[in-house]
Design an enzyme around this catalytic site. Sequence first.
Site, PDB file in Angstrom:
ATOM      1  N   HIS A 121     -12.492   1.547  -3.977  1.00  0.00           N
ATOM      2  CA  HIS A 121     -11.694   0.796  -4.943  1.00  0.00           C
ATOM      3  C   HIS A 121     -12.486  -0.403  -5.466  1.00  0.00           C
ATOM      4  O   HIS A 121     -13.382  -0.915  -4.779  1.00  0.00           O
ATOM      5  CB  HIS A 121     -10.412   0.254  -4.296  1.00  0.00           C
ATOM      6  CG  HIS A 121      -9.401   1.302  -3.977  1.00  0.00           C
ATOM      7  ND1 HIS A 121      -8.306   1.555  -4.767  1.00  0.00           N
ATOM      8  CD2 HIS A 121      -9.318   2.167  -2.930  1.00  0.00           C
ATOM      9  CE1 HIS A 121      -7.585   2.529  -4.234  1.00  0.00           C
ATOM     10  NE2 HIS A 121      -8.176   2.910  -3.114  1.00  0.00           N
ATOM     11  N   TYR A 146       0.854  -1.180   0.000  1.00  0.00           N
ATOM     12  CA  TYR A 146       0.000   0.000   0.000  1.00  0.00           C
ATOM     13  C   TYR A 146       0.894   1.236   0.000  1.00  0.00           C
ATOM     14  O   TYR A 146       1.507   1.581   1.004  1.00  0.00           O
ATOM     15  CB  TYR A 146      -0.917  -0.020   1.225  1.00  0.00           C
ATOM     16  CG  TYR A 146      -1.798   1.192   1.386  1.00  0.00           C
ATOM     17  CD1 TYR A 146      -2.422   1.790   0.297  1.00  0.00           C
ATOM     18  CD2 TYR A 146      -2.013   1.744   2.647  1.00  0.00           C
ATOM     19  CE1 TYR A 146      -3.223   2.894   0.455  1.00  0.00           C
ATOM     20  CE2 TYR A 146      -2.827   2.852   2.821  1.00  0.00           C
ATOM     21  CZ  TYR A 146      -3.432   3.422   1.716  1.00  0.00           C
ATOM     22  OH  TYR A 146      -4.233   4.522   1.873  1.00  0.00           O
ATOM     23  N   ASP A 175      -2.059  -1.152  -4.113  1.00  0.00           N
ATOM     24  CA  ASP A 175      -2.642   0.169  -4.305  1.00  0.00           C
ATOM     25  C   ASP A 175      -1.455   1.122  -4.361  1.00  0.00           C
ATOM     26  O   ASP A 175      -0.881   1.494  -3.346  1.00  0.00           O
ATOM     27  CB  ASP A 175      -3.573   0.501  -3.137  1.00  0.00           C
ATOM     28  CG  ASP A 175      -4.136   1.911  -3.223  1.00  0.00           C
ATOM     29  OD1 ASP A 175      -3.773   2.654  -4.153  1.00  0.00           O
ATOM     30  OD2 ASP A 175      -4.924   2.286  -2.335  1.00  0.00           O
TER      31      ASP A 175
END
Length: 234
Positions: free
Chosen positions: A223, A80, A119
């Site tokens: 998302h 992330y 991400d």
Amino acid sequence: MQEVRCQAADLQGRFEQLAGLQGHFHFAQRKGYSGVGIYTRHEPSDVRVGYGCGEFDPEGRYLELRFDTPTRRLSIISVYFPSGSSGEERQLAKFRFLDNFHPHLMRLKAEREFILCGDINIAHSQADLKNWRSNQKNSGFLPEERAWMTKLLHPTDPTGGLVDVYRHLKPHTTDECYTWWSNRGQAYANNVGWRLDYHLATPALAQLARTEHIYKDQKFSDHAPITVGYELAL
């Protein structure tokens, strides 16, 4: 999974296993913040929580499962990346993360094959977000961020060489490629989105990618999950 925003106690007795898959996690020290996870039906030979960075490991941003055999050294990674959208301080932190994380990926690429699912909080090209003209000065589409991605994905640069697997399979898609939509206004309803979620793979593994899918049948987050099918046996 990225940005799970929970602690081990929140999962206990509930989410350590799902559908026969065993969960592994890297939790942030700060409650309700960040965190990444991987569920697997195969037992890893090693689990790496964090990548050895004193600034960012406490934020729960990196988890690596290793599946090593006498003939293969393979890692599946969940990452992330920081967002810089909340202000200059976090954007500078994001730049520090990019500078620190790139050498780690290059060392890893020299040692083993891997698929990084993350991400990344960067839309690499104009095709990766709806309103690219008006976002050129905004975090996630800054020239410095895009240049970092370009270097990472350059096929012949010795400090690059990773493959954007979705673009390998779908080189020309635009509106259907988005994986994130702002909660402001009618961004999701109007498909004003960004492609921020990636599979990045070493070249040999990228060549084994066969299918891709961005799940939009249900909206349960800002998302949408991206799935890539690889012709790979563990």
